[in-house]
Write a protein that holds these residues in place. Sequence first.
Motif, PDB file in Angstrom:
ATOM      1  N   LEU A   1     -30.575  14.036  41.854  1.00  0.00           N
ATOM      2  CA  LEU A   1     -29.937  13.526  42.849  1.00  0.00           C
ATOM      3  C   LEU A   1     -30.478  14.193  44.318  1.00  0.00           C
ATOM      4  O   LEU A   1     -30.383  15.251  44.290  1.00  0.00           O
ATOM      5  N   THR A   2     -31.147  13.000  44.993  1.00  0.00           N
ATOM      6  CA  THR A   2     -31.724  13.427  46.226  1.00  0.00           C
ATOM      7  C   THR A   2     -31.661  12.139  47.193  1.00  0.00           C
ATOM      8  O   THR A   2     -31.588  11.200  46.576  1.00  0.00           O
ATOM      9  N   GLY A   3     -31.701  12.483  48.301  1.00  0.00           N
ATOM     10  CA  GLY A   3     -31.800  11.419  49.254  1.00  0.00           C
ATOM     11  C   GLY A   3     -30.636  10.495  49.247  1.00  0.00           C
ATOM     12  O   GLY A   3     -31.042   9.573  49.589  1.00  0.00           O
ATOM     13  N   ARG A   4     -29.424  10.930  49.060  1.00  0.00           N
ATOM     14  CA  ARG A   4     -28.317  10.045  48.705  1.00  0.00           C
ATOM     15  C   ARG A   4     -27.217  10.478  49.568  1.00  0.00           C
ATOM     16  O   ARG A   4     -26.869  11.594  49.943  1.00  0.00           O
ATOM     17  N   LEU A   5     -26.379   9.120  50.435  1.00  0.00           N
ATOM     18  CA  LEU A   5     -25.324   9.506  51.082  1.00  0.00           C
ATOM     19  C   LEU A   5     -24.079   9.203  50.355  1.00  0.00           C
ATOM     20  O   LEU A   5     -23.758   7.942  50.386  1.00  0.00           O
ATOM     21  N   LEU A   6     -23.435  10.230  49.531  1.00  0.00           N
ATOM     22  CA  LEU A   6     -22.897  10.280  48.516  1.00  0.00           C
ATOM     23  C   LEU A   6     -21.154   9.913  48.976  1.00  0.00           C
ATOM     24  O   LEU A   6     -20.902  10.741  49.877  1.00  0.00           O
ATOM     25  N   ILE A   7     -20.428   9.419  48.144  1.00  0.00           N
ATOM     26  CA  ILE A   7     -18.914   9.242  48.180  1.00  0.00           C
ATOM     27  C   ILE A   7     -18.156  10.090  47.067  1.00  0.00           C
ATOM     28  O   ILE A   7     -18.544   9.914  45.953  1.00  0.00           O
ATOM     29  N   ASP A   8     -17.383  10.834  47.342  1.00  0.00           N
ATOM     30  CA  ASP A   8     -16.702  11.902  46.304  1.00  0.00           C
ATOM     31  C   ASP A   8     -16.276  10.989  45.004  1.00  0.00           C
ATOM     32  O   ASP A   8     -16.685  11.368  43.919  1.00  0.00           O
ATOM     33  N   GLU A   9     -15.441  10.121  45.209  1.00  0.00           N
ATOM     34  CA  GLU A   9     -15.100   9.105  44.110  1.00  0.00           C
ATOM     35  C   GLU A   9     -16.095   8.567  43.304  1.00  0.00           C
ATOM     36  O   GLU A   9     -16.062   8.587  42.156  1.00  0.00           O
TER      37      GLU A   9
END
Length: 274
Positions: free
Chosen positions: A235-243
């Motif tokens: 997991l890298t370089g990502r703009l993640l959302i909690d859900e």
Amino acid sequence: MSLQGKTLFITGASRGIGREIALRAARDGANIVIAAKSAEPHAKLPGTIFSVAQEVEAAGGKALALQVDVRDEEAVRKALARANEHFGTIDALVNNAGAIKLTGVQHIELKRFDLMHQINTRAVLLCSQAALPYLKKSGGHILNLSPPLNLATKWFAQYSPYTVTKYGMSMLTLGMSEEFKSYGISVNSLWPQTMIATAAIEFQLGSRESFKHARLPAIMADAAHVILGSTNRSLTGRLLIDEEVLREYGVTEFDHYRFEPDSSDKLMPDLFID
């Protein structure tokens, strides 16, 4: 996906989401550096670096409470050096400290914009730069609490000064993920799908009324735990959302994250979430 024995340096960890991330990692037996300004109790915002340190120890982790202003370069570098000396490693930097003022360009005070820029964007650069020598050795993580880059004009129309400083954090995420690739360091952002019930939000809005439309900070902590537990830059370089993070890892039930679990009120999407 345990963080046992890992050392997390968390800014703004004296309350809210930062505190919750600290306590979630502590339950694994992690070492937590609580790096925040709050050494003395605040009249309206509960929690200090020392109270959270006690909670971390009670939860099964080891704690180091450091009073740090993330705008102060010397203080940040000294704090990271002390944390590394104390625990022998730094495996993750969580850039959680933040400042908010939902005001447009016309009415924003310049000193308030400077504060948001310094705490939101500049501090991510500073803390990441200062942590880099230690993260190179651990091949660890940088996690920024910042949103997806949603360019819909509604997110700029009323409070573009705040938007610019938060998007700056996310752009640093994308840049550092590529820049630090050769060191094996993972860099991601994390943002909530819905409003999160924290004392800071209550203070900003002036009441707890909106909490019936909010989730608990625990959902952000569980999502952060997944990200920080990942290995080999999976997991890298990502703009993640909690859900979305939790759904990717098999979570299908989210009602227990609601501030009012039995409420039928519609959850309120957070800023920058359509």
